[in-house]
Design a protein around this motif. Structure first.
Motif, PDB file in Angstrom:
ATOM      1  N   ALA A 252       0.809  -1.215   0.000  1.00  0.00           N
ATOM      2  CA  ALA A 252       0.000   0.000   0.000  1.00  0.00           C
ATOM      3  C   ALA A 252       0.842   1.264   0.000  1.00  0.00           C
ATOM      4  CB  ALA A 252      -0.937  -0.003   1.215  1.00  0.00           C
ATOM      5  N   VAL A 253       2.102   1.148   0.402  1.00  0.00           N
ATOM      6  CA  VAL A 253       2.978   2.314   0.418  1.00  0.00           C
ATOM      7  C   VAL A 253       3.220   2.845  -0.994  1.00  0.00           C
ATOM      8  CG1 VAL A 253       5.137   1.017   0.282  1.00  0.00           C
ATOM      9  CG2 VAL A 253       5.109   3.236   1.449  1.00  0.00           C
ATOM     10  N   THR A 254       2.949   2.019  -2.019  1.00  0.00           N
ATOM     11  CA  THR A 254       3.133   2.450  -3.407  1.00  0.00           C
ATOM     12  C   THR A 254       1.957   3.273  -3.924  1.00  0.00           C
ATOM     13  OG1 THR A 254       2.122   0.447  -4.334  1.00  0.00           O
ATOM     14  CG2 THR A 254       4.501   0.388  -3.905  1.00  0.00           C
ATOM     15  N   GLY A 255       0.882   3.382  -3.122  1.00  0.00           N
ATOM     16  CA  GLY A 255      -0.289   4.126  -3.589  1.00  0.00           C
ATOM     17  C   GLY A 255      -1.145   4.610  -2.443  1.00  0.00           C
ATOM     18  N   ILE A 256      -0.544   5.339  -1.524  1.00  0.00           N
ATOM     19  CA  ILE A 256      -1.246   5.773  -0.310  1.00  0.00           C
ATOM     20  C   ILE A 256      -2.524   6.533  -0.639  1.00  0.00           C
ATOM     21  CG2 ILE A 256      -1.056   7.178   1.783  1.00  0.00           C
ATOM     22  CD1 ILE A 256       1.989   6.645   1.672  1.00  0.00           C
ATOM     23  N   ASN A 257      -2.491   7.306  -1.706  1.00  0.00           N
ATOM     24  CA  ASN A 257      -3.636   8.164  -2.025  1.00  0.00           C
ATOM     25  C   ASN A 257      -4.665   7.517  -2.952  1.00  0.00           C
ATOM     26  OD1 ASN A 257      -2.721  10.410  -0.481  1.00  0.00           O
ATOM     27  ND2 ASN A 257      -1.286  10.938  -2.107  1.00  0.00           N
ATOM     28  N   ARG A 258      -4.583   6.202  -3.155  1.00  0.00           N
ATOM     29  CA  ARG A 258      -5.571   5.518  -3.992  1.00  0.00           C
ATOM     30  C   ARG A 258      -6.999   5.770  -3.506  1.00  0.00           C
ATOM     31  NH1 ARG A 258      -4.481   0.713  -6.757  1.00  0.00           N
ATOM     32  NH2 ARG A 258      -6.718   0.607  -7.210  1.00  0.00           N
ATOM     33  N   ALA A 259      -7.172   5.952  -2.211  1.00  0.00           N
ATOM     34  CA  ALA A 259      -8.506   6.133  -1.648  1.00  0.00           C
ATOM     35  C   ALA A 259      -9.230   7.309  -2.288  1.00  0.00           C
ATOM     36  CB  ALA A 259      -8.430   6.317  -0.137  1.00  0.00           C
TER      37      ALA A 259
ATOM     38  N   LYS B  20     -22.729   7.979  -0.270  1.00  0.00           N
ATOM     39  CA  LYS B  20     -22.451   7.016   0.799  1.00  0.00           C
ATOM     40  C   LYS B  20     -21.558   7.649   1.864  1.00  0.00           C
ATOM     41  CE  LYS B  20     -22.289   3.133  -2.520  1.00  0.00           C
ATOM     42  NZ  LYS B  20     -22.063   3.878  -3.768  1.00  0.00           N
ATOM     43  N   ARG B  21     -21.671   7.163   3.078  1.00  0.00           N
ATOM     44  CA  ARG B  21     -20.665   7.509   4.078  1.00  0.00           C
ATOM     45  C   ARG B  21     -19.454   6.626   3.796  1.00  0.00           C
ATOM     46  NH1 ARG B  21     -23.309   4.793   9.593  1.00  0.00           N
ATOM     47  NH2 ARG B  21     -23.217   2.643   8.830  1.00  0.00           N
ATOM     48  N   VAL B  22     -18.269   7.186   3.937  1.00  0.00           N
ATOM     49  CA  VAL B  22     -17.043   6.494   3.538  1.00  0.00           C
ATOM     50  C   VAL B  22     -16.194   6.181   4.767  1.00  0.00           C
ATOM     51  CG1 VAL B  22     -14.937   6.600   2.161  1.00  0.00           C
ATOM     52  CG2 VAL B  22     -17.052   7.637   1.296  1.00  0.00           C
ATOM     53  N   VAL B  23     -15.791   4.923   4.877  1.00  0.00           N
ATOM     54  CA  VAL B  23     -14.917   4.472   5.965  1.00  0.00           C
ATOM     55  C   VAL B  23     -13.667   3.879   5.343  1.00  0.00           C
ATOM     56  CG1 VAL B  23     -14.671   2.889   7.921  1.00  0.00           C
ATOM     57  CG2 VAL B  23     -16.888   3.992   7.463  1.00  0.00           C
ATOM     58  N   ILE B  24     -12.513   4.285   5.820  1.00  0.00           N
ATOM     59  CA  ILE B  24     -11.260   3.709   5.337  1.00  0.00           C
ATOM     60  C   ILE B  24     -10.739   2.720   6.374  1.00  0.00           C
ATOM     61  CG2 ILE B  24      -9.733   5.497   6.317  1.00  0.00           C
ATOM     62  CD1 ILE B  24      -8.109   5.240   3.638  1.00  0.00           C
ATOM     63  N   ALA B  25     -10.181   1.615   5.893  1.00  0.00           N
ATOM     64  CA  ALA B  25      -9.687   0.569   6.784  1.00  0.00           C
ATOM     65  C   ALA B  25      -8.380   0.019   6.229  1.00  0.00           C
ATOM     66  CB  ALA B  25     -10.721  -0.544   6.922  1.00  0.00           C
ATOM     67  N   GLY B  26      -7.652  -0.691   7.066  1.00  0.00           N
ATOM     68  CA  GLY B  26      -6.423  -1.311   6.601  1.00  0.00           C
ATOM     69  C   GLY B  26      -5.883  -2.284   7.625  1.00  0.00           C
ATOM     70  N   HIS B  27      -5.179  -3.288   7.113  1.00  0.00           N
ATOM     71  CA  HIS B  27      -4.558  -4.299   7.971  1.00  0.00           C
ATOM     72  C   HIS B  27      -3.047  -4.118   7.940  1.00  0.00           C
ATOM     73  CE1 HIS B  27      -3.179  -8.735   8.411  1.00  0.00           C
ATOM     74  NE2 HIS B  27      -3.322  -8.216   9.616  1.00  0.00           N
ATOM     75  N   SER B  28      -2.433  -4.108   9.116  1.00  0.00           N
ATOM     76  CA  SER B  28      -0.975  -4.082   9.229  1.00  0.00           C
ATOM     77  C   SER B  28      -0.400  -2.871   8.485  1.00  0.00           C
ATOM     78  CB  SER B  28      -0.408  -5.411   8.708  1.00  0.00           C
ATOM     79  OG  SER B  28       0.922  -5.602   9.123  1.00  0.00           O
ATOM     80  N   LEU B  29       0.522  -3.085   7.528  1.00  0.00           N
ATOM     81  CA  LEU B  29       1.087  -1.973   6.764  1.00  0.00           C
ATOM     82  C   LEU B  29      -0.015  -1.193   6.055  1.00  0.00           C
ATOM     83  CD1 LEU B  29       3.531  -0.420   5.589  1.00  0.00           C
ATOM     84  CD2 LEU B  29       3.583  -2.110   3.743  1.00  0.00           C
ATOM     85  N   GLY B  30      -1.021  -1.905   5.562  1.00  0.00           N
ATOM     86  CA  GLY B  30      -2.144  -1.228   4.923  1.00  0.00           C
ATOM     87  C   GLY B  30      -2.871  -0.301   5.874  1.00  0.00           C
TER      88      GLY B  30
END
Length: 263
Positions: free
Chosen positions: A120-127, A138-148
């Motif tokens: 994910a470090v190669t595209g942090i702003n993909r969101a 929609k209401r937007v929630v961002i999530a990630g596992h570990s490094l993500g």
């Protein structure tokens, strides 16, 4: 005057053979490691994605939005929430398909971006692009596992106005990233037996998260139980089954989402 012989001449044939063998092994290791990172396993959907409940009401497609993205949406009815999920480092994104399929029953559309090298470090702003394409109404929630999760937190730190919430799974913001003082409902999930994400670091990361962050410990779970990608080197030893951990993870996530204000 003393004449120095070249090093090659001073070394015996046996020593030179050992050096050559060691260098060959090191070269092979470097090449194998680089290949493992560069050549990722195939992206296959649906093979290991049935939710713990066995109930599945999802429609899953592989789409393009700034790169490939797994789009998981309710098969009938509109979603009210968009969950953007950044995978863990070097983890194939389909490992988290089970979460998206389970959440469709709660009116959630989940999009999981495919990053170069699965980092994910190669595209942090993909969101940002994903919100523009999938988040309207929609209401937007961002999530990630570990490094993500760390990268999701970094994105959230500069874009809280776009988000209704954040979920970190065995993750915490990098040391130079803080959301302290920001208004963003946040859920931090900690696997009790995690051997990869140091529990002390996860708890310490709360100091860089919004003041009202909820920390939930998943009993008996390990780092790899947030996804379906098999055992992970250095991880702890679980005291519950993978299915039991997933049930606890989903319960925590759905309870968090239920408390978020409607858009």
């Amino acid at each position: 005057m003393t004449t120095l012989r070249p090093v090659r001449q001073r070394l015996s044939a046996r020593v030179r053979a050992w050096i050559t063998a060691v260098l060959a092994l090191l070269s092979g290791y470097v090449i194998a490691t680089a290949r493992q990172a560069a050549v990722r396993p195939p992206l296959v959907l649906g093979q290991d994605a049935v939710p713990p409940s066995g109930q599945d009401s999802s429609q899953v497609t592989l789409e393009t939005s700034g790169g490939q993205v797994i789009d998981i949406r309710p098969s009938s009815g509109e979603a009210t929430t968009l969950l953007i999920l950044y995978p863990g480092g070097l983890v194939r994104p389909q490992a988290y398909e089970w979460i998206g399929r389970a959440l469709t029953m709660h009116g959630v559309q989940t999009v999981i971006p495919v990053f170069p090298l699965d980092l994910a470090v190669t595209g942090i702003n993909r969101a940002g692009g994903l919100i523009a394409q999938y988040g309207q109404g929609k209401r937007v929630v961002i999530a990630g596992h570990s490094l993500g999760g760390a990268m999701a937190a970094q994105y959230a730190a500069g874009h809280t106005d776009q988000l209704a919430g954040m979920i970190l799974m065995a993750a915490y913001p990098a040391g130079n990233v803080t959301l302290k003082g920001k208004t963003l409902p946040t859920l931090s999930l900690l696997a009790e037996k995690d051997g990869v994400a140091d529990p002390q670091e996860v708890r310490g990361g709360l100091d860089r998260l919004p003041d009202d962050t909820t920390l939930t410990v998943i009993p008996g779970a390990v780092h790899a139980f947030f996804g379906r990608y098999g055992p992970q080197k250095g991880d702890g030893v679980p005291t519950v089954t993978h299915g039991q951990a997933e049930t606890s993870i989903l319960a925590a996530i759905t309870a968090f989402l239920d408390k978020l204000p409607a858009r």
